[in-house]
Design a protein around this motif. Structure first.
Motif, short mmCIF file in Angstrom:
data_model
loop_
_atom_site.label_atom_id
_atom_site.label_comp_id
_atom_site.label_asym_id
_atom_site.label_seq_id
_atom_site.Cartn_x
_atom_site.Cartn_y
_atom_site.Cartn_z
N CYS A 222 -3.91 3.76 -7.79
CA CYS A 222 -3.01 3.25 -8.82
C CYS A 222 -3.88 2.64 -9.92
O CYS A 222 -5.10 2.55 -9.77
N THR A 223 -3.28 2.17 -11.00
CA THR A 223 -4.09 1.66 -12.11
C THR A 223 -4.92 0.44 -11.69
O THR A 223 -6.13 0.41 -11.85
N HIS A 224 -4.25 -0.59 -11.14
CA HIS A 224 -4.93 -1.86 -10.88
C HIS A 224 -5.24 -2.11 -9.41
O HIS A 224 -5.75 -3.17 -9.07
N ASN A 225 -4.89 -1.18 -8.53
CA ASN A 225 -5.06 -1.37 -7.09
C ASN A 225 -4.55 -2.75 -6.67
O ASN A 225 -5.24 -3.52 -6.02
N SER A 226 -3.32 -3.03 -7.09
CA SER A 226 -2.77 -4.36 -6.79
C SER A 226 -1.43 -4.32 -6.06
O SER A 226 -1.11 -5.24 -5.32
N ARG A 227 -0.66 -3.23 -6.21
CA ARG A 227 0.67 -3.20 -5.62
C ARG A 227 0.94 -1.88 -4.87
O ARG A 227 0.83 -1.82 -3.66
N ARG A 228 1.33 -0.85 -5.63
CA ARG A 228 1.79 0.39 -4.99
C ARG A 228 0.73 1.07 -4.13
O ARG A 228 1.04 1.59 -3.06
N SER A 229 -0.52 1.07 -4.60
CA SER A 229 -1.57 1.74 -3.83
C SER A 229 -1.81 1.04 -2.50
O SER A 229 -2.07 1.68 -1.48
N HIS A 230 -1.72 -0.31 -2.49
CA HIS A 230 -1.90 -1.03 -1.22
C HIS A 230 -0.72 -0.80 -0.27
O HIS A 230 -0.92 -0.59 0.92
N LEU A 231 0.49 -0.85 -0.81
CA LEU A 231 1.67 -0.60 0.04
C LEU A 231 1.58 0.81 0.64
O LEU A 231 1.85 1.00 1.83
N SER A 232 1.14 1.77 -0.17
CA SER A 232 1.03 3.15 0.31
C SER A 232 -0.06 3.29 1.37
O SER A 232 0.12 3.96 2.39
N GLN A 233 -1.19 2.63 1.14
CA GLN A 233 -2.29 2.67 2.11
C GLN A 233 -1.85 2.11 3.46
O GLN A 233 -2.08 2.71 4.51
N VAL A 234 -1.21 0.94 3.42
CA VAL A 234 -0.81 0.26 4.66
C VAL A 234 0.24 1.07 5.42
O VAL A 234 0.13 1.29 6.63
N TRP A 235 1.25 1.55 4.70
CA TRP A 235 2.31 2.30 5.38
C TRP A 235 1.81 3.65 5.90
O TRP A 235 2.21 4.11 6.97
N ALA A 236 0.90 4.29 5.16
CA ALA A 236 0.36 5.59 5.62
C ALA A 236 -0.46 5.40 6.90
O ALA A 236 -0.31 6.16 7.86
N GLN A 237 -1.29 4.36 6.93
CA GLN A 237 -2.10 4.12 8.13
C GLN A 237 -1.22 3.78 9.32
O GLN A 237 -1.46 4.21 10.45
N THR A 238 -0.15 3.02 9.07
CA THR A 238 0.78 2.64 10.13
C THR A 238 1.54 3.86 10.65
O THR A 238 1.73 4.02 11.86
N PHE B 95 -9.87 13.48 -13.67
CA PHE B 95 -10.85 13.97 -12.68
C PHE B 95 -11.21 12.84 -11.72
O PHE B 95 -11.57 11.74 -12.15
N ILE B 96 -11.08 13.08 -10.43
CA ILE B 96 -11.49 12.11 -9.41
C ILE B 96 -12.66 12.73 -8.66
O ILE B 96 -12.49 13.69 -7.91
N ALA B 97 -13.86 12.19 -8.88
CA ALA B 97 -15.07 12.75 -8.26
C ALA B 97 -14.96 12.70 -6.74
O ALA B 97 -14.54 11.69 -6.17
N GLY B 98 -15.30 13.80 -6.09
CA GLY B 98 -15.33 13.84 -4.63
C GLY B 98 -14.02 14.20 -3.97
O GLY B 98 -13.97 14.46 -2.78
N ALA B 99 -12.93 14.21 -4.75
CA ALA B 99 -11.62 14.50 -4.15
C ALA B 99 -11.52 15.99 -3.82
O ALA B 99 -11.83 16.85 -4.65
N GLU B 100 -11.10 16.26 -2.59
CA GLU B 100 -10.91 17.64 -2.16
C GLU B 100 -9.59 18.17 -2.72
O GLU B 100 -9.44 19.33 -3.04
N LYS B 101 -8.63 17.26 -2.83
CA LYS B 101 -7.31 17.62 -3.36
C LYS B 101 -6.75 16.41 -4.09
O LYS B 101 -7.02 15.27 -3.71
N ARG B 102 -5.97 16.67 -5.12
CA ARG B 102 -5.35 15.59 -5.90
C ARG B 102 -3.84 15.80 -5.81
O ARG B 102 -3.34 16.88 -6.09
N ILE B 103 -3.13 14.75 -5.36
CA ILE B 103 -1.69 14.89 -5.11
C ILE B 103 -0.95 13.75 -5.82
O ILE B 103 -1.09 12.58 -5.44
N PRO B 104 -0.16 14.05 -6.86
CA PRO B 104 0.61 12.97 -7.48
C PRO B 104 1.88 12.67 -6.67
O PRO B 104 2.72 13.55 -6.47
N ILE B 105 2.00 11.43 -6.18
CA ILE B 105 3.23 10.96 -5.53
C ILE B 105 3.50 9.58 -6.14
O ILE B 105 3.00 8.57 -5.66
N THR B 106 4.21 9.57 -7.25
CA THR B 106 4.33 8.32 -8.00
C THR B 106 5.56 7.51 -7.59
O THR B 106 6.60 8.07 -7.21
N PHE B 107 5.39 6.19 -7.68
CA PHE B 107 6.46 5.24 -7.36
C PHE B 107 6.68 4.32 -8.56
O PHE B 107 5.74 4.04 -9.30
#
Length: 204
Positions: free
Chosen positions: A49-65, A156-168
Motif C-alpha cells: 500500500c502507499t504508507h504501509n500503515s493500514r490496508r497492507s497490514h490488515l491484508s498481511q495479517v489476515w492472509a497469514q492467518t 514496476f516492483i523489482a523482484g516480483a514474480e507476479k503483480r496482482i491488484p486487489i484494492t480496498f
C-alpha cells in the motif's frame, strides 16, 4: 490452532457476500497460490500500500492467518509501502477486537508490534517499511497492490514474480470521526473474508 476469539470472528465470514466481480479480482491470487502449492514451492506474498500503515497490514495479517487455518504450507506474508510511515494504532486495536494478541515490542515514531493469531505459531512482526525493505523478500514473490495509489504509482516492483491488484477502500477516511472504530472493523472483516475465501480455494 487459532485463538478461540479469532475462530469466533471467522464464523461471521460469508463468502456468498463476495460478488462475482470481486471473486474475479481475487482469482489471480488463488491461481498464484495454487500453482505454488501444486509444485510444492514456497509461497511469498508481499501486500503493498502507499504508507504501509493500514490496508497492507490488515491484508498481511489476515492472509497469514488464513494460510494457517486452511493448513496451506510454506506461506510467508509480508507488507510494505511506497514509503514508510507507521502502523496506524487503530489497526492494532481493530485486530485485537477480532481476537489477535498484539504486543508493542518497541515504541517511537515507527513502533514495532508482535501480532499473534495462535499460541504456538510465530508472531507476525508489524511495522511500517517500504516494499523493498531488507525485511521483505527480494525475489520470487507476488506483489499484491492493496490500494490504487500504490498500484498506479508503482509501475514496476523489482523482484516480483507476479503483480496482482486487489484494492480496498482506505479506512483512513473515518479518522477523527465517530464512525472510525466501525469503519476500521468493517474493512478488516472484508479483508479477512476475502483472504479466507482465497485460501479456501486451494487444493492440496
Amino acid at each position: 490452532m487459532l485463538y478461540a476469539e479469532i475462530k469466533s470472528t471467522i464464523q461471521s465470514f460469508d463468502f456468498n457476500q463476495i460478488s462475482e466481480e470481486r471473486k474475479s479480482v481475487l482469482q489471480p491470487l488463488v491461481d498464484f497460490i495454487q500453482n505454488k502449492t501444486s509444485n510444492r514451492q514456497e509461497i511469498r506474498l508481499n501486500l503493498i500500500c502507499t504508507h504501509n500503515s493500514r490496508r497492507s497490514h490488515l491484508s498481511q495479517v489476515w492472509a497469514q492467518t488464513a494460510a494457517a487455518h486452511y493448513n496451506i504450507k510454506d506461506v510467508s506474508c509480508y507488507s510494505g509501502g511506497t514509503e514508510a510511515t507507521a502502523l496506524f494504532p487503530m489497526v492494532a486495536e481493530t485486530l485485537m477486537l477480532s481476537g489477535f494478541k498484539v504486543k508493542t515490542i518497541s515504541e517511537g515514531s515507527n513502533p514495532v508490534y508482535s501480532i499473534k493469531f495462535s499460541a504456538n505459531e510465530l508472531p507476525i512482526i508489524g511495522f511500517s517499511k517500504t516494499y523493498d525493505d531488507d525485511f521483505n523478500p527480494e525475489s520470487g514473490f507476488a506483489a499484491i497492490m492493496t490500494c490504487s495509489q500504490a498500484d498506479g504509482g508503482c509501475p514496476f516492483i523489482a523482484g516480483a514474480e507476479k503483480r496482482i491488484p486487489i484494492t480496498f477502500e482506505d479506512p483512513k477516511v473515518s479518522d477523527a470521526t465517530p464512525q472510525q472504530k466501525q469503519i476500521y472493523q468493517d474493512r478488516s472483516l472484508q479483508i479477512g473474508t476475502e483472504m479466507f475465501y482465497v485460501f479456501s480455494k486451494i487444493k492440496q
